[in-house]
Design a protein around this motif. Structure first.
Motif, PDB file in Angstrom:
ATOM      1  N   THR A 110      16.217 -15.855 -54.798  1.00  0.00           N
ATOM      2  CA  THR A 110      16.078 -15.741 -53.341  1.00  0.00           C
ATOM      3  C   THR A 110      15.059 -14.679 -52.940  1.00  0.00           C
ATOM      4  O   THR A 110      14.661 -13.844 -53.756  1.00  0.00           O
ATOM      5  N   GLY A 111      14.712 -14.703 -51.667  1.00  0.00           N
ATOM      6  CA  GLY A 111      13.756 -13.727 -51.165  1.00  0.00           C
ATOM      7  C   GLY A 111      14.266 -12.305 -51.333  1.00  0.00           C
ATOM      8  O   GLY A 111      13.523 -11.406 -51.747  1.00  0.00           O
ATOM      9  N   THR A 112      15.531 -12.109 -51.008  1.00  0.00           N
ATOM     10  CA  THR A 112      16.052 -10.734 -51.088  1.00  0.00           C
ATOM     11  C   THR A 112      16.045 -10.225 -52.531  1.00  0.00           C
ATOM     12  O   THR A 112      15.876  -9.032 -52.774  1.00  0.00           O
ATOM     13  N   VAL A 144      12.633  -8.789 -52.950  1.00  0.00           N
ATOM     14  CA  VAL A 144      12.488  -7.502 -52.257  1.00  0.00           C
ATOM     15  C   VAL A 144      13.181  -6.390 -53.044  1.00  0.00           C
ATOM     16  O   VAL A 144      12.621  -5.306 -53.232  1.00  0.00           O
ATOM     17  N   PHE A 147      12.411  -7.550 -41.162  1.00  0.00           N
ATOM     18  CA  PHE A 147      13.521  -8.235 -41.845  1.00  0.00           C
ATOM     19  C   PHE A 147      13.116  -8.475 -43.289  1.00  0.00           C
ATOM     20  O   PHE A 147      12.080  -9.085 -43.560  1.00  0.00           O
ATOM     21  N   HIS A 148      13.949  -7.991 -44.208  1.00  0.00           N
ATOM     22  CA  HIS A 148      13.611  -8.148 -45.623  1.00  0.00           C
ATOM     23  C   HIS A 148      14.739  -8.736 -46.453  1.00  0.00           C
ATOM     24  O   HIS A 148      14.591  -8.851 -47.671  1.00  0.00           O
ATOM     25  N   GLY A 149      15.861  -9.112 -45.826  1.00  0.00           N
ATOM     26  CA  GLY A 149      16.925  -9.751 -46.594  1.00  0.00           C
ATOM     27  C   GLY A 149      18.261  -9.076 -46.376  1.00  0.00           C
ATOM     28  O   GLY A 149      18.357  -8.031 -45.722  1.00  0.00           O
ATOM     29  N   GLU A 175       5.712  -6.668 -43.234  1.00  0.00           N
ATOM     30  CA  GLU A 175       5.374  -8.087 -43.034  1.00  0.00           C
ATOM     31  C   GLU A 175       4.123  -8.127 -42.157  1.00  0.00           C
ATOM     32  O   GLU A 175       4.063  -7.403 -41.168  1.00  0.00           O
ATOM     33  N   GLU A 178      11.432 -12.960 -38.522  1.00  0.00           N
ATOM     34  CA  GLU A 178      12.782 -12.819 -37.938  1.00  0.00           C
ATOM     35  C   GLU A 178      12.766 -11.818 -36.784  1.00  0.00           C
ATOM     36  O   GLU A 178      13.569 -11.906 -35.867  1.00  0.00           O
ATOM     37  N   ASP A 237       5.597  -7.967 -47.854  1.00  0.00           N
ATOM     38  CA  ASP A 237       6.648  -8.981 -47.994  1.00  0.00           C
ATOM     39  C   ASP A 237       6.098 -10.274 -47.382  1.00  0.00           C
ATOM     40  O   ASP A 237       6.072 -10.432 -46.161  1.00  0.00           O
ATOM     41  N   ILE A 274       7.248 -13.296 -47.942  1.00  0.00           N
ATOM     42  CA  ILE A 274       8.257 -14.334 -48.205  1.00  0.00           C
ATOM     43  C   ILE A 274       8.203 -15.439 -47.160  1.00  0.00           C
ATOM     44  O   ILE A 274       8.277 -16.619 -47.495  1.00  0.00           O
ATOM     45  N   GLN A 275       8.042 -15.056 -45.902  1.00  0.00           N
ATOM     46  CA  GLN A 275       7.993 -16.081 -44.847  1.00  0.00           C
ATOM     47  C   GLN A 275       6.561 -16.442 -44.458  1.00  0.00           C
ATOM     48  O   GLN A 275       6.278 -17.591 -44.127  1.00  0.00           O
ATOM     49  N   LYS A 318      10.584 -18.543 -50.423  1.00  0.00           N
ATOM     50  CA  LYS A 318      10.636 -19.666 -49.478  1.00  0.00           C
ATOM     51  C   LYS A 318       9.826 -20.866 -49.957  1.00  0.00           C
ATOM     52  O   LYS A 318      10.342 -21.669 -50.719  1.00  0.00           O
TER      53      LYS A 318
HETATM   54  C1  LIG Z   1      10.071 -11.569 -44.628  1.00  0.00           C
HETATM   55  C2  LIG Z   1      11.344 -11.942 -45.299  1.00  0.00           C
HETATM   56  N1  LIG Z   1      11.749 -11.235 -46.354  1.00  0.00           N
HETATM   57  C3  LIG Z   1      12.889 -11.535 -47.003  1.00  0.00           C
HETATM   58  C4  LIG Z   1      13.685 -12.591 -46.604  1.00  0.00           C
HETATM   59  C5  LIG Z   1      14.961 -12.886 -47.334  1.00  0.00           C
HETATM   60  O1  LIG Z   1      14.855 -14.078 -48.053  1.00  0.00           O
HETATM   61  P1  LIG Z   1      16.201 -14.820 -48.515  1.00  0.00           P
HETATM   62  O2  LIG Z   1      16.869 -15.295 -47.261  1.00  0.00           O
HETATM   63  O3  LIG Z   1      15.749 -15.947 -49.374  1.00  0.00           O
HETATM   64  O4  LIG Z   1      17.000 -13.817 -49.261  1.00  0.00           O
HETATM   65  C6  LIG Z   1      13.295 -13.351 -45.493  1.00  0.00           C
HETATM   66  C7  LIG Z   1      14.135 -14.467 -45.006  1.00  0.00           C
HETATM   67  O5  LIG Z   1      14.008 -14.952 -43.914  1.00  0.00           O
HETATM   68  C8  LIG Z   1      12.086 -13.024 -44.829  1.00  0.00           C
HETATM   69  O6  LIG Z   1      11.672 -13.711 -43.756  1.00  0.00           O
END
Ligand SMILES: Cc1ncc(COP(=O)(O)O)c(C=O)c1O
Length: 423
Positions: A115-117, A120, A143-145, A209, A214, A242, A244-245, A271
């Motif tokens: 997962t994203g978190t 991170v 937002f990082h998880g 980001e 988010e 980050d 991820i998104q 993602k």
């Molecule tokens: C920028 C960012 N980092 C981390 C995450 C966390 O990812 P995950 O939901 O897969 O743990 C998200 C999820 O929306 C995100 O947008």
């Protein structure tokens, strides 16, 4: 569209109260293809959320599906330990040849968990290990998880409260344009760093980001990102982007930081990297930072082989000619921007601002509750659209990058109607 009330009793009685997206979209989904999802009664919904950005190439993308089916049919390895597999090798080679090398990015690739978190957490852990310091600087509305380390650098009060313990070693600084637009960038940050009395421990890293998804679709200017990169270098702090998104082409280029011409020390990706909605994430870092001991960051699901298969197919299909992909995204993005500009002009009393980059956009409502009401009406009209921002005050547009101009137009028309009928 007339929707019969679906029977949600199984979810309501057996599934935890923590469930969330399903509350805004009371339907039981069954199939999905391209930019459409279908409920079990056959109603079609146009998808402007794309699995929270995990489906940049649409649902059940035919090319990726074929690659996955072929792999499964020949009994390719499916479990996720970090063994060497043909699927992982093919992904690493594609990622190197199609993404990293042409951009002159020297990164080592780590598979930190699905997962994203997870990505991170590994980035923060590595930064702390490299610098021998515990403090991390993050930004307002970040937002990082949802795991503890990621929550400590996340802004949202509701999500932070869920931790149940103190969230420590993270210090928020104002994101671009958080203050009055007149205060010089990084004034407060520079001041704290330079003052022995400030109380700020020297940070190991800064995590950012480029567009806060988010947090309300807050777009950092390229000049701001460049100044941040320069500040990190000057003050010996690692820069973690980050992505991820906003990575995997969401803002145009494959990485969202490319436009600013910066090279972060560490990058998190997740993602849409698998391209098929299969869990997969990456932590990328400069080779000199690769001081991990073998197994120091471990886990059962660190090498999702089916995801490697679809990820490699996605890179080869869409990114071999990255310039074409970027051009298409920017042109679709322009289509969205024009609609939001017209909508804002028509409803300037209600819509405070619209903003975005590439194919991620948001419309902020003055009356914060209106954004959720618009999303609800859009659902009734057959459009899946979410809200974001600290008080869910922003309607967020995140369609698949592969959506056709006609589908995009249709969705934008539904959105405009939902706005008109709600406010
Ligand atoms: C920028 C960012 N980092 C981390 C995450 C966390 O990812 P995950 O939901 O897969 O743990 C998200 C999820 O929306 C995100 O947008």
């Amino acid at each position: 569209m007339t929707i019969t009330q679906p029977d949600l009793s199984v979810f309501e009685t057996l599934e935890s109260e923590v469930r969330s997206y399903c509350r805004g979209w009371p339907a039981v989904f069954d199939r999905a293809q391209g930019s459409h999802m279908y409920d079990e009664d056959g109603h079609a919904y146009l998808d402007f959320f794309a699995g929270a950005g995990s489906l940049n190439y649409g649902h059940n993308n035919a090319v990726l599906k074929r690659a996955l089916i072929d792999y499964l049919e020949r009994d390719g390895v499916t479990h996720g330990l970090d063994m060497s597999t043909t699927a992982k090798r093919a992904f690493l080679e594609s990622f190197q040849n199609i993404i990293l090398r042409p951009r002159d990015l020297p990164y080592k690739v780590m598979f930190p968990g699905p997962t994203g978190t997870n990505a991170v957490e590994s980035a923060l852990k590595l930064a702390r290990k490299v610098k021998g310091r515990e403090a991390i600087v993050s930004f307002t509305n970040a937002f990082h998880g949802m795991s503890l380390g990621s929550l400590a650098v996340t802004g949202n009060a509701f999500k932070r409260a869920g931790a149940g313990i103190p969230l420590v070693h993270g210090t928020p600084m104002p994101f671009d344009n958080y203050l009055d637009g007149k205060t010089p960038d990084f004034l407060w940050f520079e001041r704290l760093l330079g003052d022995q009395g400030s109380g700020l421990n020297t940070p190991a890293a800064v995590i950012v980001e480029t567009v806060q998804g988010e947090g309300g679709i807050n777009v950092a200017r390229v000049e701001w990102l460049r100044r941040l990169a320069e500040l990190c270098k000057r003050r010996d702090m690692l820069l973690i982007v980050d992505d991820i998104q906003m990575g995997c082409g969401r803002t145009g280029a494959f990485f969202s930081f490319e436009e600013a011409g910066i090279v972060p020390d560490i990058v998190t990706v997740s993602k849409s990297i698998s391209g098929y909605g299969l869990p997969m994430s990456l932590c990328l870092f400069k080779p000199e930072l690769d001081i991990w001991e073998p197994g120091e960051h471990n886990g059962t699901f660190r090498g999702n082989n089916p995801a490697f298969v679809t990820a490699a197919a996605a890179l080869e299909t869409y990114w071999t000619d990255g310039a074409a992909m970027e051009k298409q995204t920017l042109s679709r993005g322009q289509q969205i921007e024009e609609t939001l500009a017209a909508l804002r002009e028509e409803h300037s009393d209600e819509i405070k601002q619209y903003r975005g980059r590439g194919m991620v956009w948001g419309a902020e409502f003055r009356d914060k509750s209106k954004a959720s009401a618009v999303a609800k009406r859009a659902f009734e009209l057959g459009l899946l659209i979410e809200t974001s921002g600290p008080e869910s005050e922003v309607v967020k547009l995140l369609p698949a990058l592969t959506i056709t101009p006609e589908e995009l137009d249709e969705g934008l028309r539904i959105l405009a109607r939902a706005v008109r009928e709600t406010i």
